[in-house]
Scaffold this active site. Structure first.
Site, mmCIF file in Angstrom:
data_model
loop_
_atom_site.group_PDB
_atom_site.id
_atom_site.type_symbol
_atom_site.label_atom_id
_atom_site.label_comp_id
_atom_site.label_asym_id
_atom_site.label_seq_id
_atom_site.Cartn_x
_atom_site.Cartn_y
_atom_site.Cartn_z
ATOM 1 N N GLU A 150 0.800 -1.235 0.000
ATOM 2 C CA GLU A 150 0.000 0.000 0.000
ATOM 3 C C GLU A 150 0.833 1.287 0.000
ATOM 4 O O GLU A 150 0.625 2.189 0.825
ATOM 5 C CB GLU A 150 -0.957 -0.038 1.210
ATOM 6 C CG GLU A 150 -1.856 -1.252 1.211
ATOM 7 C CD GLU A 150 -2.781 -1.339 2.423
ATOM 8 O OE1 GLU A 150 -2.839 -0.393 3.212
ATOM 9 O OE2 GLU A 150 -3.437 -2.386 2.594
ATOM 10 N N ASN A 192 2.060 -5.178 -3.187
ATOM 11 C CA ASN A 192 0.665 -5.474 -2.856
ATOM 12 C C ASN A 192 -0.091 -4.192 -2.566
ATOM 13 O O ASN A 192 0.404 -3.320 -1.836
ATOM 14 C CB ASN A 192 0.637 -6.398 -1.622
ATOM 15 C CG ASN A 192 -0.726 -6.965 -1.328
ATOM 16 O OD1 ASN A 192 -1.364 -7.543 -2.204
ATOM 17 N ND2 ASN A 192 -1.208 -6.779 -0.099
ATOM 18 N N HIS A 229 -10.404 -5.983 -2.353
ATOM 19 C CA HIS A 229 -11.451 -5.768 -1.342
ATOM 20 C C HIS A 229 -12.596 -5.016 -2.028
ATOM 21 O O HIS A 229 -12.539 -3.793 -2.221
ATOM 22 C CB HIS A 229 -10.921 -4.938 -0.164
ATOM 23 C CG HIS A 229 -9.905 -5.635 0.677
ATOM 24 N ND1 HIS A 229 -10.166 -6.785 1.383
ATOM 25 C CD2 HIS A 229 -8.596 -5.329 0.922
ATOM 26 C CE1 HIS A 229 -9.080 -7.159 2.039
ATOM 27 N NE2 HIS A 229 -8.113 -6.310 1.775
ATOM 28 N N GLU A 258 -6.291 -10.644 -1.221
ATOM 29 C CA GLU A 258 -7.098 -10.407 -0.012
ATOM 30 C C GLU A 258 -8.596 -10.326 -0.355
ATOM 31 O O GLU A 258 -9.328 -9.517 0.169
ATOM 32 C CB GLU A 258 -6.635 -9.131 0.682
ATOM 33 C CG GLU A 258 -5.155 -9.111 1.037
ATOM 34 C CD GLU A 258 -4.739 -7.867 1.778
ATOM 35 O OE1 GLU A 258 -5.624 -7.124 2.251
ATOM 36 O OE2 GLU A 258 -3.510 -7.612 1.883
ATOM 37 N N ASP A 260 -12.339 -10.169 -0.715
ATOM 38 C CA ASP A 260 -13.618 -10.264 -0.027
ATOM 39 C C ASP A 260 -14.573 -9.330 -0.775
ATOM 40 O O ASP A 260 -14.172 -8.343 -1.372
ATOM 41 C CB ASP A 260 -13.538 -9.940 1.461
ATOM 42 C CG ASP A 260 -12.737 -8.683 1.800
ATOM 43 O OD1 ASP A 260 -12.120 -8.655 2.883
ATOM 44 O OD2 ASP A 260 -12.718 -7.738 0.984
HETATM 45 O O1 G3I Z 1 -3.927 -8.050 18.986
HETATM 46 C C1 G3I Z 1 -4.597 -6.888 19.520
HETATM 47 C C2 G3I Z 1 -5.252 -7.243 20.829
HETATM 48 O O2 G3I Z 1 -4.250 -7.569 21.789
HETATM 49 C C3 G3I Z 1 -6.056 -6.042 21.313
HETATM 50 O O3 G3I Z 1 -6.737 -6.377 22.512
HETATM 51 C C4 G3I Z 1 -7.062 -5.652 20.228
HETATM 52 C C5 G3I Z 1 -7.892 -4.458 20.615
HETATM 53 O O4 G3I Z 1 -7.107 -3.310 20.469
HETATM 54 O O5 G3I Z 1 -6.346 -5.301 19.014
HETATM 55 C C6 G3I Z 1 -5.649 -6.429 18.520
HETATM 56 O O6 G3I Z 1 -4.965 -6.059 17.341
HETATM 57 C C7 G3I Z 1 -5.843 -5.896 16.239
HETATM 58 C C8 G3I Z 1 -5.326 -6.807 15.098
HETATM 59 O O7 G3I Z 1 -6.085 -6.620 13.895
HETATM 60 C C9 G3I Z 1 -5.348 -8.278 15.478
HETATM 61 O O8 G3I Z 1 -6.685 -8.672 15.659
HETATM 62 C C10 G3I Z 1 -5.783 -4.452 15.778
HETATM 63 O O9 G3I Z 1 -6.367 -3.641 16.752
HETATM 64 C C11 G3I Z 1 -6.527 -4.293 14.464
HETATM 65 O O10 G3I Z 1 -6.322 -2.989 13.943
HETATM 66 C C12 G3I Z 1 -5.971 -5.273 13.434
HETATM 67 O O11 G3I Z 1 -6.746 -5.160 12.238
HETATM 68 C C13 G3I Z 1 -6.145 -5.766 11.089
HETATM 69 C C14 G3I Z 1 -5.901 -4.672 10.045
HETATM 70 O O12 G3I Z 1 -5.323 -5.256 8.871
HETATM 71 C C15 G3I Z 1 -4.958 -3.618 10.571
HETATM 72 O O13 G3I Z 1 -4.691 -2.686 9.542
HETATM 73 C C16 G3I Z 1 -7.075 -6.815 10.532
HETATM 74 O O14 G3I Z 1 -7.193 -7.900 11.429
HETATM 75 C C17 G3I Z 1 -6.548 -7.320 9.185
HETATM 76 O O15 G3I Z 1 -7.500 -8.144 8.537
HETATM 77 C C18 G3I Z 1 -6.236 -6.146 8.255
HETATM 78 O O16 G3I Z 1 -5.637 -6.655 7.095
HETATM 79 C C19 G3I Z 1 -5.236 -5.666 6.132
HETATM 80 C C20 G3I Z 1 -4.039 -6.176 5.401
HETATM 81 O O17 G3I Z 1 -3.006 -6.464 6.319
HETATM 82 C C21 G3I Z 1 -3.576 -5.186 4.346
HETATM 83 N N1 G3I Z 1 -4.656 -4.880 3.424
HETATM 84 C C22 G3I Z 1 -5.875 -4.391 4.096
HETATM 85 C C23 G3I Z 1 -6.360 -5.412 5.115
HETATM 86 C C24 G3I Z 1 -7.639 -4.936 5.759
HETATM 87 O O18 G3I Z 1 -7.399 -3.769 6.496
#
Ligand code: G3I
Length: 447
Positions: A150, A192, A229, A258, A260
Site C-alpha cells: 500500500e 501489494n 477488497h 485479499e 472479499d
Molecule cells: O492483537 C490486539 C489485541 O491484543 C487487542 O486487545 C485488540 C484491541 O485493540 O487489538 C488487537 O490487534 C488488532 C489486530 O487486527 C489483530 O486482531 C488491531 O487492533 C486491528 O487494527 C488489526 O486489524 C487488522 C488490520 O489489517 C490492521 O490494519 C485486521 O485484522 C486485518 O484483517 C487487516 O488486514 C489488512 C491487510 O493487512 C492489508 N490490506 C488491508 C487489510 C484490511 O485492512
C-alpha cells in the site's frame, strides 16, 4: 522468436503423496487442477478453533498470516524480533502441505511504535534491517512475500502515499525489494495494494508505471498483489481482467491476495475466479478470511462461509468456476519492449510422462523464458525440467518453479500448486536471465 523442443518422455518414479482431496471437491484441489492455488488469511489465535481448522485444512492450499508477520508483530522493539505467532501459522500450514505467502515486510501501517517515530536515514536503515531479518527468518518457508504494501495514494494523483517510509526517499521501495531478494532469493517478491483493480484508475496506473520501471531497470520484482477488497464504495469492475493481463504483460505474476466482496455475490466471486483463470500468470486467489465472522469487515458478510461454517452460494460459484475453468490459454506474456512471441506449439500428449516447450523473449542483454510442461496420457503428480543454458546466460529470477543452478545445466521442479497436471493438460512457469538464450532445448521427466 519462439523456440520449441519436445522434451524427453520418461516414466517417472511414482511419488508417495498423502492422498489429496479428490479433484474438483475443494477450493484448493480444484485450483491446483488449473495450476493455481486457493488460499485464505489465517488468524493464529483461531487455530485452536476446530471448526475453523476443519475448513482451513480441507479447503485451502495457501495461507497468509493476517497480522502475525507484520512489522509490529515481528519487531515489537527495535532489534528484538518475535516470530512465535507467525511460526505457529507457518508450521500449521506447511505440515499439512499448504504453502505460505508472507505479509508484509514494509508498510506505513501497523508499524511498531519505535518505528513510527523514526525518520530519514535511521528509519531507512531500520526498515532495511527489518526486511532482511524477517525474510531471512522465513527463508525457504514462504513462496512469496508482500515486500511492500500500500505505498500508493488513493484518489486521482497516481502518486506515492505520503508516509514516513516515503519521506526517506523515493527509492525506498526498490531498496526493500533488493534487500528481500538478497535475504531470500527463492521467494517471489510482490508489491501489494488495494483499489488497483480498475485499469482506468490513476492509482492502478501509478503502480503499473512503477512496475514497468522496475522491470526495465532490473529491480527484483516478481509479482503484483491485488488485494481485491470489493464493496459498495469500491465495487468489482469488469476491466479487472484487463488490469491483471496488462500487469502480467510486464513480465510479472499477478496474485489476488485479499479477496472479499460485500454481500458475497456469487456472480461477482465467479467473475473474479474467471478473471484469474483467464490470465496465465495469475498464480491464484486468497480470500481474506474463512467465515464471515472472521472477516475484518464481518458486517458486510463478504466471505465464502457462514458464521457456522456452512458453505454459501458464493462458495459453490467459486468451486464451479474453478472446475469449469481452463488451464492457462494466454500465450506467454511479453515485456513491453519486445515484439510478441508465438505461443509454444505443444506437441500432442505422448504415452505418459511429460513434454516441455519454451518460448523466449530476447532483448539486448537479457531474456524471459516461458516454459510449458504438458502431461502425456497420464496425469502428473510432479515434474522436473532440465534446461542447458548457453555460456554467459545467468538466471536472475523465476516464477512458479523451484530451481537448482543459475548457469549451465539448470534443473527445475514444480512448486506446491502446479505439480498436479491432468493428462494432456499443461502448466506454465518461467524465468528471467541475463545474456542470450540461444536455442534452449528443455527435457521433462515426471517425478
Ligand atoms: O492483537 C490486539 C489485541 O491484543 C487487542 O486487545 C485488540 C484491541 O485493540 O487489538 C488487537 O490487534 C488488532 C489486530 O487486527 C489483530 O486482531 C488491531 O487492533 C486491528 O487494527 C488489526 O486489524 C487488522 C488490520 O489489517 C490492521 O490494519 C485486521 O485484522 C486485518 O484483517 C487487516 O488486514 C489488512 C491487510 O493487512 C492489508 N490490506 C488491508 C487489510 C484490511 O485492512
Amino acid at each position: 522468436m519462439a523456440l520449441t523442443a519436445a522434451g524427453a518422455l520418461a516414466a517417472g518414479m511414482a511419488l508417495f503423496m498423502t492422498a489429496p482431496a479428490a479433484a474438483g471437491t475443494t477450493l484448493g484441489a480444484s485450483a491446483a487442477e488449473k495450476g493455481r492455488y486457493f488460499g485464505t488469511a489465517v488468524a493464529g489465535f483461531k487455530l485452536s478453533d476446530s471448526a475453523y481448522t476443519t475448513i482451513l485444512n480441507r479447503e485451502f492450499n495457501m495461507v497468509t498470516a493476517e497480522n502475525e508477520m507484520k512489522m509490529n508483530a515481528t519487531e515489537p522493539q527495535q532489534g528484538q524480533f518475535s516470530y512465535g505467532a507467525a511460526d505457529q501459522i507457518v508450521n500449521h500450514a506447511r505440515s499439512r502441505g499448504m504453502s505460505v505467502r508472507g505479509h508484509t515486510l514494509a508498510w506505513h501501517s501497523q508499524q511498531p511504535g519505535w518505528m513510527e517515530s523514526m525518520s530519514g536515514s535511521a528509519l531507512r536503515s531500520a526498515m532495511l534491517n527489518h526486511v532482511t531479518q524477517v525474510a531471512t527468518h522465513f527463508r525457504g518457508q514462504v513462496v512469496a512475500w508482500d515486500v511492500v504494501n500500500e505505498a500508493f495514494a488513493d484518489g486521482s494523483s497516481g502518486a506515492r502515499r505520503d508516509s514516513n517510509l516515503q519521506r526517506t526517499g523515493n527509492d525506498w521501495i526498490e531498496a526493500a525489494f533488493r534487500a528481500a531478494r538478497a535475504a531470500d532469493p527463492g521467494a517471489k517478491l510482490c508489491y501489494n495494494d488495494y483499489n488497483t483493480d480498475n485499469w482506468t484508475h490513476a492509482k492502478t496506473q501509478g503502480v503499473y508505471n512503477m512496475v514497468r520501471d522496475f522491470k526495465q531497470r532490473g529491480v527484483p520484482i516478481d509479482c503484483v498483489g491485488f488485494q481485491a477488497h470489493f464493496n459498495n464504495d469500491s465495487p468489482y469492475v469488469s476491466n479487472f481482467r484487463t488490469t491483471l493481463s496488462s500487469f502480467a504483460a510486464l513480465g510479472v505474476d499477478v496474485q489476488i491476495t485479499e479477496l472479499d466482496i460485500q454481500g458475497a455475490s456469487a456472480n461477482t466471486y465467479r467473475s473474479v475466479v474467471e478473471d484469474c483463470l483467464a490470465v496465465a500468470r495469475c498464480n491464484g486467489i486468497t480470500v481474506w478470511g474463512i467465515r464471515d465472522s472472521d472477516s475484518w469487515r464481518a458486517s458486510q458478510t463478504p466471505l465464502l462461509f457462514n458464521n457456522n461454517g456452512s458453505k454459501k452460494p458464493a462458495y459453490d460459484a467459486v468451486l464451479a468456476a474453478l472446475n469449469n475453468g481452463t488451464t492457462p490459454t494466454d500465450p506467454p506474456t511479453d515485456p513491453p519492449t519486445d515484439p510478441p512471441t508465438d505461443p509454444p506449439t505443444t506437441p500432442p500428449p505422448g504415452p505418459g510422462g511429460c513434454t516441455a516447450t519454451v518460448s523466449v523473449n530476447q532483448w539486448t542483454g537479457g531474456f524471459v523464458a516461458n516454459v510449458r510442461v504438458t502431461a502425456g496420457s497420464s496425469a502428473l503428480n510432479g515434474w522436473t525440467v532440465t534446461i542447458a543454458l548457453p555460456s554467459g546466460a545467468t538466471v536472475t529470477n523465476a516464477w512458479s518453479a523451484n530451481r537448482s543452478g543459475n548457469t549451465g545445466t539448470t534443473n527445475w521442479t514444480n512448486v506446491a500448486y502446479n505439480g498436479q497436471v491432468g493428462a494432456g493438460q499443461f502448466t506454465e512457469w518461467g524465468f528471467q536471465a541475463n545474456g542470450t538464450a540461444g536455442s534452449l532445448t528443455p527435457t521433462c521427466s515426471a517425478r
